[in-house]
Write a protein that holds these residues in place. Structure first.
Motif, PDB file in Angstrom:
ATOM      1  N   SER A  21       0.850  -1.192   0.000  1.00 17.99           N
ATOM      2  CA  SER A  21       0.000   0.000   0.000  1.00 17.99           C
ATOM      3  C   SER A  21       0.881   1.235   0.000  1.00 17.99           C
ATOM      4  O   SER A  21       1.994   1.216   0.537  1.00 17.99           O
ATOM      5  N   CYS A  22       0.365   2.285  -0.589  1.00 20.32           N
ATOM      6  CA  CYS A  22       1.063   3.576  -0.612  1.00 20.32           C
ATOM      7  C   CYS A  22       0.049   4.649  -0.255  1.00 20.32           C
ATOM      8  O   CYS A  22      -0.876   4.903  -1.043  1.00 20.32           O
ATOM      9  N   ALA A  23       0.230   5.253   0.893  1.00 19.34           N
ATOM     10  CA  ALA A  23      -0.690   6.299   1.340  1.00 19.34           C
ATOM     11  C   ALA A  23      -0.076   7.668   1.058  1.00 19.34           C
ATOM     12  O   ALA A  23       1.078   7.912   1.421  1.00 19.34           O
ATOM     13  N   GLY A  24      -0.852   8.540   0.432  1.00 21.31           N
ATOM     14  CA  GLY A  24      -0.350   9.865   0.088  1.00 21.31           C
ATOM     15  C   GLY A  24      -1.073  10.961   0.848  1.00 21.31           C
ATOM     16  O   GLY A  24      -2.258  10.842   1.160  1.00 21.31           O
ATOM     17  N   SER A  25      -0.336  12.040   1.128  1.00 21.53           N
ATOM     18  CA  SER A  25      -0.928  13.201   1.773  1.00 21.53           C
ATOM     19  C   SER A  25      -0.132  14.433   1.415  1.00 21.53           C
ATOM     20  O   SER A  25       1.025  14.341   0.991  1.00 21.53           O
ATOM     21  N   ILE A  70      -1.959  -3.473 -10.109  1.00 25.17           N
ATOM     22  CA  ILE A  70      -1.934  -2.156  -9.477  1.00 25.17           C
ATOM     23  C   ILE A  70      -3.356  -1.617  -9.406  1.00 25.17           C
ATOM     24  O   ILE A  70      -4.186  -1.886 -10.294  1.00 25.17           O
ATOM     25  N   ALA A  71      -3.640  -0.881  -8.353  1.00 26.46           N
ATOM     26  CA  ALA A  71      -4.959  -0.266  -8.187  1.00 26.46           C
ATOM     27  C   ALA A  71      -4.803   1.001  -7.351  1.00 26.46           C
ATOM     28  O   ALA A  71      -3.760   1.215  -6.741  1.00 26.46           O
ATOM     29  N   ARG A  72      -5.840   1.814  -7.352  1.00 25.47           N
ATOM     30  CA  ARG A  72      -5.824   3.012  -6.517  1.00 25.47           C
ATOM     31  C   ARG A  72      -7.231   3.296  -6.021  1.00 25.47           C
ATOM     32  O   ARG A  72      -8.210   2.987  -6.707  1.00 25.47           O
ATOM     33  N   ASP A  73      -7.278   3.906  -4.849  1.00 23.46           N
ATOM     34  CA  ASP A  73      -8.551   4.338  -4.269  1.00 23.46           C
ATOM     35  C   ASP A  73      -8.445   5.844  -4.082  1.00 23.46           C
ATOM     36  O   ASP A  73      -7.818   6.310  -3.115  1.00 23.46           O
ATOM     37  N   ASN A  74      -9.029   6.600  -4.987  1.00 22.25           N
ATOM     38  CA  ASN A  74      -8.887   8.048  -4.940  1.00 22.25           C
ATOM     39  C   ASN A  74      -9.665   8.681  -3.786  1.00 22.25           C
ATOM     40  O   ASN A  74      -9.394   9.815  -3.400  1.00 22.25           O
ATOM     41  N   ALA A  75     -10.620   7.967  -3.250  1.00 23.62           N
ATOM     42  CA  ALA A  75     -11.355   8.486  -2.097  1.00 23.62           C
ATOM     43  C   ALA A  75     -10.507   8.440  -0.830  1.00 23.62           C
ATOM     44  O   ALA A  75     -10.710   9.233   0.091  1.00 23.62           O
ATOM     45  N   ALA A  79      -2.708   3.886  -3.034  1.00 23.12           N
ATOM     46  CA  ALA A  79      -2.427   3.031  -4.182  1.00 23.12           C
ATOM     47  C   ALA A  79      -1.979   1.668  -3.660  1.00 23.12           C
ATOM     48  O   ALA A  79      -1.414   1.570  -2.570  1.00 23.12           O
ATOM     49  N   PHE A  80      -2.262   0.648  -4.454  1.00 25.58           N
ATOM     50  CA  PHE A  80      -1.957  -0.712  -4.044  1.00 25.58           C
ATOM     51  C   PHE A  80      -1.160  -1.426  -5.132  1.00 25.58           C
ATOM     52  O   PHE A  80      -1.291  -1.121  -6.313  1.00 25.58           O
ATOM     53  N   LEU A  81      -0.387  -2.403  -4.697  1.00 28.45           N
ATOM     54  CA  LEU A  81       0.255  -3.320  -5.621  1.00 28.45           C
ATOM     55  C   LEU A  81       0.042  -4.724  -5.065  1.00 28.45           C
ATOM     56  O   LEU A  81       0.652  -5.095  -4.064  1.00 28.45           O
ATOM     57  N   GLN A  82      -0.861  -5.466  -5.686  1.00 24.13           N
ATOM     58  CA  GLN A  82      -1.101  -6.853  -5.302  1.00 24.13           C
ATOM     59  C   GLN A  82      -0.080  -7.718  -6.029  1.00 24.13           C
ATOM     60  O   GLN A  82      -0.024  -7.701  -7.269  1.00 24.13           O
TER      61      GLN A  82
END
Length: 123
Positions: A21-25, A70-75, A79-82
């Motif tokens: 997981s990659c959390a951005g802020s 790869i996926a992302r949840d913009n809410a 971002a994810f890397l399975q």
């Protein structure tokens, strides 16, 4: 303050799975293309996967096609890397990167980078 923080790395056996997981802020997430890079000892950093701002377009390096997603949840600004069917050659430090209004695949030069998370695949 801009932050990208990876998590989910670890030590696994060949054939196992991990989800990074990659959390951005600190920046406008929706405007940024997100990617995963990796760097193994003695090797150059390589781009593993990329996903565009809207999640519509993705890219993968050949060695992970069919195994990584790869996926992302913009809410949630994540971002994810399975990673499935992991192999010893997947062992590396995995980095999350963000580029403003970029395309996939990403350039090696990106606006923001996370500190990385270690993935070790070993029996």
């Amino acid at each position: 303050q801009v932050q990208l923080v990876e998590s989910g790395g670890g030590l696994v056996k060949p054939g196992d799975s991990l989800r990074l997981s990659c959390a951005g802020s600190g920046f406008t997430w929706d405007y940024y293309t997100m990617g995963w890079f990796r760097e193994a000892p003695g090797k150059e950093r390589e781009q593993v996967s990329c996903i565009t701002r809207d999640g519509v377009s993705t890219s993968y390096t050949d060695s992970v096609k069919g195994r990584f997603t790869i996926a992302r949840d913009n809410a949630k600004n994540i971002a994810f890397l399975q990673m499935n069917s992991l192999k010893p050659e997947d062992t590396a430090v995995y980095y999350c990167a963000a580029t403003f209004w970029g395309s996939c695949p990403m350039s090696p030069e990106n606006d923001y980078w996370g500190p990385g998370t270690q993935v070790t695949v070993s029996s």
